[in-house]
Motif scaffolding. Structure first.
Motif, PDB file in Angstrom:
ATOM      1  N   LYS A 555      40.049  25.930  40.647  1.00  0.00           N
ATOM      2  CA  LYS A 555      40.115  25.090  39.449  1.00  0.00           C
ATOM      3  C   LYS A 555      40.310  23.617  39.779  1.00  0.00           C
ATOM      4  CE  LYS A 555      41.793  28.691  36.313  1.00  0.00           C
ATOM      5  NZ  LYS A 555      42.894  29.117  35.393  1.00  0.00           N
ATOM      6  N   SER A 556      40.797  23.346  40.990  1.00  0.00           N
ATOM      7  CA  SER A 556      41.015  21.953  41.400  1.00  0.00           C
ATOM      8  C   SER A 556      39.707  21.205  41.657  1.00  0.00           C
ATOM      9  CB  SER A 556      41.907  21.888  42.647  1.00  0.00           C
ATOM     10  OG  SER A 556      41.439  22.753  43.654  1.00  0.00           O
ATOM     11  N   VAL A 557      38.570  21.933  41.715  1.00  0.00           N
ATOM     12  CA  VAL A 557      37.264  21.262  41.769  1.00  0.00           C
ATOM     13  C   VAL A 557      36.886  20.915  40.334  1.00  0.00           C
ATOM     14  CG1 VAL A 557      34.826  21.429  42.390  1.00  0.00           C
ATOM     15  CG2 VAL A 557      36.553  22.495  43.842  1.00  0.00           C
ATOM     16  N   GLU A 558      36.818  19.641  40.035  1.00  0.00           N
ATOM     17  CA  GLU A 558      36.630  19.174  38.661  1.00  0.00           C
ATOM     18  C   GLU A 558      35.184  18.766  38.376  1.00  0.00           C
ATOM     19  OE1 GLU A 558      39.392  15.993  38.052  1.00  0.00           O
ATOM     20  OE2 GLU A 558      41.112  17.129  38.771  1.00  0.00           O
ATOM     21  N   ASN A 559      34.893  18.702  37.083  1.00  0.00           N
ATOM     22  CA  ASN A 559      33.590  18.255  36.560  1.00  0.00           C
ATOM     23  C   ASN A 559      32.448  19.189  36.960  1.00  0.00           C
ATOM     24  OD1 ASN A 559      32.484  16.143  34.875  1.00  0.00           O
ATOM     25  ND2 ASN A 559      31.249  15.531  36.626  1.00  0.00           N
ATOM     26  N   MET A 560      32.745  20.478  37.024  1.00  0.00           N
ATOM     27  CA  MET A 560      31.698  21.464  37.306  1.00  0.00           C
ATOM     28  C   MET A 560      31.094  21.940  35.988  1.00  0.00           C
ATOM     29  SD  MET A 560      32.881  23.739  40.582  1.00  0.00           S
ATOM     30  CE  MET A 560      31.174  24.230  40.870  1.00  0.00           C
ATOM     31  N   HIS A 561      29.872  21.554  35.746  1.00  0.00           N
ATOM     32  CA  HIS A 561      29.201  21.917  34.492  1.00  0.00           C
ATOM     33  C   HIS A 561      27.752  22.329  34.726  1.00  0.00           C
ATOM     34  CE1 HIS A 561      27.189  17.986  34.642  1.00  0.00           C
ATOM     35  NE2 HIS A 561      28.371  17.487  34.962  1.00  0.00           N
ATOM     36  N   SER A 562      27.358  22.465  36.000  1.00  0.00           N
ATOM     37  CA  SER A 562      26.004  22.911  36.309  1.00  0.00           C
ATOM     38  C   SER A 562      26.059  23.866  37.495  1.00  0.00           C
ATOM     39  CB  SER A 562      25.096  21.722  36.636  1.00  0.00           C
ATOM     40  OG  SER A 562      25.600  21.006  37.750  1.00  0.00           O
ATOM     41  N   CYS A 563      25.059  24.738  37.578  1.00  0.00           N
ATOM     42  CA  CYS A 563      25.007  25.727  38.655  1.00  0.00           C
ATOM     43  C   CYS A 563      24.232  25.168  39.843  1.00  0.00           C
ATOM     44  CB  CYS A 563      24.344  27.013  38.167  1.00  0.00           C
ATOM     45  SG  CYS A 563      25.313  27.908  36.936  1.00  0.00           S
ATOM     46  N   GLU A 564      24.668  25.539  41.022  1.00  0.00           N
ATOM     47  CA  GLU A 564      23.971  25.116  42.236  1.00  0.00           C
ATOM     48  C   GLU A 564      22.844  26.111  42.526  1.00  0.00           C
ATOM     49  OE1 GLU A 564      24.833  24.213  46.969  1.00  0.00           O
ATOM     50  OE2 GLU A 564      26.499  24.670  45.636  1.00  0.00           O
ATOM     51  N   ASP A 565      21.627  25.684  42.226  1.00  0.00           N
ATOM     52  CA  ASP A 565      20.442  26.514  42.440  1.00  0.00           C
ATOM     53  C   ASP A 565      20.602  27.874  41.749  1.00  0.00           C
ATOM     54  OD1 ASP A 565      19.159  24.516  44.073  1.00  0.00           O
ATOM     55  OD2 ASP A 565      20.633  25.007  45.612  1.00  0.00           O
ATOM     56  N   TRP A 566      20.536  28.980  42.494  1.00  0.00           N
ATOM     57  CA  TRP A 566      20.575  30.331  41.919  1.00  0.00           C
ATOM     58  C   TRP A 566      21.987  30.905  41.854  1.00  0.00           C
ATOM     59  CZ3 TRP A 566      18.118  28.746  46.334  1.00  0.00           C
ATOM     60  CH2 TRP A 566      18.818  28.980  47.523  1.00  0.00           C
ATOM     61  N   LEU A 567      22.968  30.137  42.290  1.00  0.00           N
ATOM     62  CA  LEU A 567      24.340  30.653  42.359  1.00  0.00           C
ATOM     63  C   LEU A 567      24.987  30.702  40.972  1.00  0.00           C
ATOM     64  CD1 LEU A 567      25.558  28.738  45.545  1.00  0.00           C
ATOM     65  CD2 LEU A 567      24.878  31.140  45.375  1.00  0.00           C
ATOM     66  N   PRO A 568      25.941  31.610  40.764  1.00  0.00           N
ATOM     67  CA  PRO A 568      26.636  31.697  39.463  1.00  0.00           C
ATOM     68  C   PRO A 568      27.482  30.451  39.184  1.00  0.00           C
ATOM     69  CG  PRO A 568      26.979  33.685  40.797  1.00  0.00           C
ATOM     70  CD  PRO A 568      26.373  32.662  41.698  1.00  0.00           C
ATOM     71  N   ARG A 569      28.037  30.400  38.008  1.00  0.00           N
ATOM     72  CA  ARG A 569      28.885  29.283  37.611  1.00  0.00           C
ATOM     73  C   ARG A 569      30.128  29.181  38.500  1.00  0.00           C
ATOM     74  NH1 ARG A 569      28.882  29.123  30.949  1.00  0.00           N
ATOM     75  NH2 ARG A 569      26.757  28.300  30.752  1.00  0.00           N
ATOM     76  N   ARG A 570      30.494  27.931  38.797  1.00  0.00           N
ATOM     77  CA  ARG A 570      31.666  27.606  39.603  1.00  0.00           C
ATOM     78  C   ARG A 570      31.616  28.251  40.988  1.00  0.00           C
ATOM     79  NH1 ARG A 570      35.224  24.424  37.552  1.00  0.00           N
ATOM     80  NH2 ARG A 570      36.599  24.845  39.328  1.00  0.00           N
ATOM     81  N   VAL A 571      30.411  28.375  41.528  1.00  0.00           N
ATOM     82  CA  VAL A 571      30.218  28.886  42.886  1.00  0.00           C
ATOM     83  C   VAL A 571      29.481  27.822  43.692  1.00  0.00           C
ATOM     84  CG1 VAL A 571      29.049  30.629  44.301  1.00  0.00           C
ATOM     85  CG2 VAL A 571      30.234  31.310  42.200  1.00  0.00           C
ATOM     86  N   MET A 572      29.945  27.589  44.916  1.00  0.00           N
ATOM     87  CA  MET A 572      29.359  26.576  45.789  1.00  0.00           C
ATOM     88  C   MET A 572      28.802  27.224  47.048  1.00  0.00           C
ATOM     89  SD  MET A 572      32.062  23.412  45.709  1.00  0.00           S
ATOM     90  CE  MET A 572      31.961  22.136  44.445  1.00  0.00           C
ATOM     91  N   SER A 573      27.700  26.691  47.541  1.00  0.00           N
ATOM     92  CA  SER A 573      27.099  27.189  48.774  1.00  0.00           C
ATOM     93  C   SER A 573      28.025  26.916  49.950  1.00  0.00           C
ATOM     94  CB  SER A 573      25.747  26.515  49.013  1.00  0.00           C
ATOM     95  OG  SER A 573      25.916  25.111  49.162  1.00  0.00           O
TER      96      SER A 573
END
Length: 618
Positions: A555-573
């Motif tokens: 949750k400390s990663v802020e301003n997440m409102h878009s998905c990275e490519d095919w990954l689910p929400r709030r998931v980073m490569s």
């Protein structure tokens, strides 16, 4: 929704989703047919132009959304620093309902009041009168309607829905309950209907008025200061005539001030101007672009991936990237964007985030997958990546992580050479291969004693096999070339590396190049764990598939409102997480080309910072 939704809060077409656009089809067909079949002197040009005008309104809004997100990501003149989230994006997905309503009203008026709406193309005096009527009675009535909507009874039932967004975007501007929008339309129709009544209305006048309303509405919600200081210096009374984005932003943060629609005059008259209006404007207009601590360098993938960027369509960027049939209708824009990538040569910012004290940015190399695989484009792409590294270094970034094909061996080796040729660079470049290997290792079930390796042998694969063999897990490879490459990387692997023709292993580690035919040979219940850049086709319904190496963000990663490519929400490569971890830990090392990092060390650090592995998707 509002706190206590009132009567007529829901839009009539809410249950049919995107099929709401079909409500405009009868009007579009009728107006076009009538225009074609009617005698030239009796044609209703207004009705005929309604549909093209609605398309223009969609494009106008989308342009503002893209520009707003780009400018707020850069940071110069940004007003509010708070985060956007997926909840807000979902809530504001209905921003275009009012455009559908606009079309229905125009078509209905054109049929019921056919003679009145069969207006001339242009009347200069009528256009001026329409705009003056807005800045007079319409603005005055809106001011008092808006104050009424802030009464606790109406606020709880209607207006609180709009105020759920503290950080505003252009698509926030018309996100209201249905009954509230109807009340706004009644006020906004006053100038149009009055000009029709006095015989001064024209097509250009009506469309210009709606466009001005859209422009000012979008501008007021864009979260970056738009109007330059010199405009107020040249014409000081402008501050009473037209509001600024910072003026309206205060209404969303303070709630009880700055009620005006576009004309602050009435706030000054009735004493509801926020005391910090001028100071906020002055601070914001002087604010410079933000310097990132971590830059994640990615690129475009498929031709329609431009719509999935954070700068694209919010409804698409907030979901994992997937092909949409209706994007075929966007082919002129798609083709233009592809051609532009052959001309434009500079990485651009697409997103900003924050993690604790670190400022994060995502930059996009304007090249597609097909260009990365083209021999003729590799030198150009390597040059673009080098320029991005230089730019990030100049901005003071500590780490640049390589996303997607930027971490491909050929480009990664070129980057390693580039860094050696430029020893003055302070920035560190990370491809995330060690964390990717760590994620795959920790996805393998604990009781596993044997895995099958299939796909292109990459740096990640070598690290992975080395770690597995050291743990005593047997790695089966099916091709002699792959077997030899792995032994060449580390000849100590021979005891646990097996060359075999067997496909009956239940855990498959798969890289790029896995074919559907090869997947079909896997036994039922096989677990596919990709170490690849791109996910494999999930053709087996009787098997399990893990996502490509990635972790769930805390949750400390802020301003997440878009998905990275095919990954689910709030998931980073893995590569993106690795860049954040390297910067957080202050590791002064590069990880690209032939350079690797400790798998255990980066895994433990990622867990300590709150990143978590993903569960298996079935």
């Amino acid at each position: 929704m509002a706190t206590k939704p009132g009567i007529l809060s829901d839009w009539p077409w809410q249950s049919i989703g995107n099929f709401k656009y079909a409500l405009l089809v009868p009007g579009a067909i009728y107006s076009t047919y009538s225009f074609i079949t009617t005698a030239e002197n009796e044609r209703n040009l207004f009705m005929f132009l309604v549909f093209p005008f609605l398309l223009f309104r969609f494009a106008h809004y989308q342009l503002w959304i893209s520009v707003s997100r780009y400018r707020t990501a850069k940071g110069n003149n940004r007003i509010v620093d708070k985060s956007l989230d997926f909840e807000q994006v979902d809530r504001e997905r209905s921003w275009d309902d009012q455009i559908v309503l606009n079309g229905i009203l125009f078509y209905a008026a054109g049929v019921v009041l056919r003679d009145q709406f069969n207006m001339p193309f242009f009347k200069a005096d009528g256009t001026i009168i329409t705009l003056l009527l807005h800045w007079g009675p319409a603005e005055f009535l809106y001011y008092w309607l808006h104050r009424a909507l802030h009464h606790h009874y109406l606020y709880a039932r209607y207006h609180s829905h709009h105020h759920s967004s503290i950080v505003t975007e252009p698509n926030t501007s018309f996100v209201h309950p249905f009954a509230e929008v109807i009340s706004y339309y009644v006020l906004l129709l006053i100038p149009i209907l009055t000009s029709i009544y006095i015989g001064k209305a024209s097509i250009i006048g009506v469309f210009t008025y709606v466009t001005v309303v859209d422009f000012l509405n979008n501008m007021g919600h864009c979260n970056f200061e738009f109007i330059p200081e010199w405009a107020f210096t040249i014409f000081p009374p402008l501050k009473y005539i037209v509001y600024t984005p910072s003026f309206h932003s205060l209404h969303h943060t303070q709630f009880r001030t700055n009620y005006s629609l576009f004309c602050p005059f009435y706030d000054y008259v009735y004493g509801t101007v926020d005391k910090s209006t001028d100071s906020l404007y002055e601070t914001t207009i002087k604010r410079e672009a933000e310097s990132p601590d971590v830059v994640h360098l990615t690129h475009l993938t498929t031709p329609d991936s431009i719509y999935h960027l954070p700068l694209g369509f919010p409804s698409l960027s907030s979901k994992p990237q997937a092909s949409k049939w209706y994007l075929l209708f966007m082919w002129p824009v798609t083709l233009w964007s592809v051609l532009l990538t052959w001309i434009y040569g500079h990485a651009f910012i697409s997103e900003r985030n924050a993690f604790k004290k670190l400022k994060l940015q995502a930059w996009v190399v304007p090249k597609y997958n097909m260009q990365y695989f083209s021999k003729w484009q590799r030198e150009t792409i390597s040059k673009l990546i080098g320029e991005a590294i230089q730019d990030a270094d100049k901005k003071g970034a500590k780490v640049l992580s390589l996303g997607l094909l930027n971490q491909h061996e050929e480009f990664s080796r070129n980057i390693e050479l580039y860094i050696k040729r430029h020893p003055q660079l302070k920035i560190k470049v990370v491809d995330g291969s060690s964390l990717a290997a760590a994620i795959v290792l920790n996805c393998i079930p604990k009781e596993t004693t044997q895995v099958l390796l299939k796909g292109r042998i990459s740096k990640d694969a070598c690290l992975l096999v080395q770690a597995l063999c050291q743990k005593g897990i047997q790695v089966v490879t099916l091709q002699e070339d792959d077997y030899k490459k792995l032994l060449k990387y580390d000849n100590k692997l021979e005891s646990n590396l097996v060359l075999s023709a067997r496909y009956d292993v239940k855990v498959w580690l798969v890289g790029d190049g896995l074919t559907d035919k090869e997947q079909s040979k896997a036994p039922k219940g096989t677990l596919f764990i990709p170490f690849s850049i791109f996910p494999p086709n999930q053709i087996r319904k009787d098997c399990y598939y893990h996502t490509t190496p990635a972790m769930e963000a805390p949750k400390s990663v802020e301003n997440m409102h878009s998905c990275e490519d095919w990954l689910p929400r709030r998931v980073m490569s893995a590569s993106r997480v690795a860049g954040i971890i390297h910067a957080s830990e202050g590791w002064e090392v590069n990880e690209c080309g032939g350079t690797t990092f400790s798998i255990d060390k980066v895994w433990e650090a990622s867990l300590e910072h709150g990143f978590r592995p993903l569960s298996i998707s079935t």
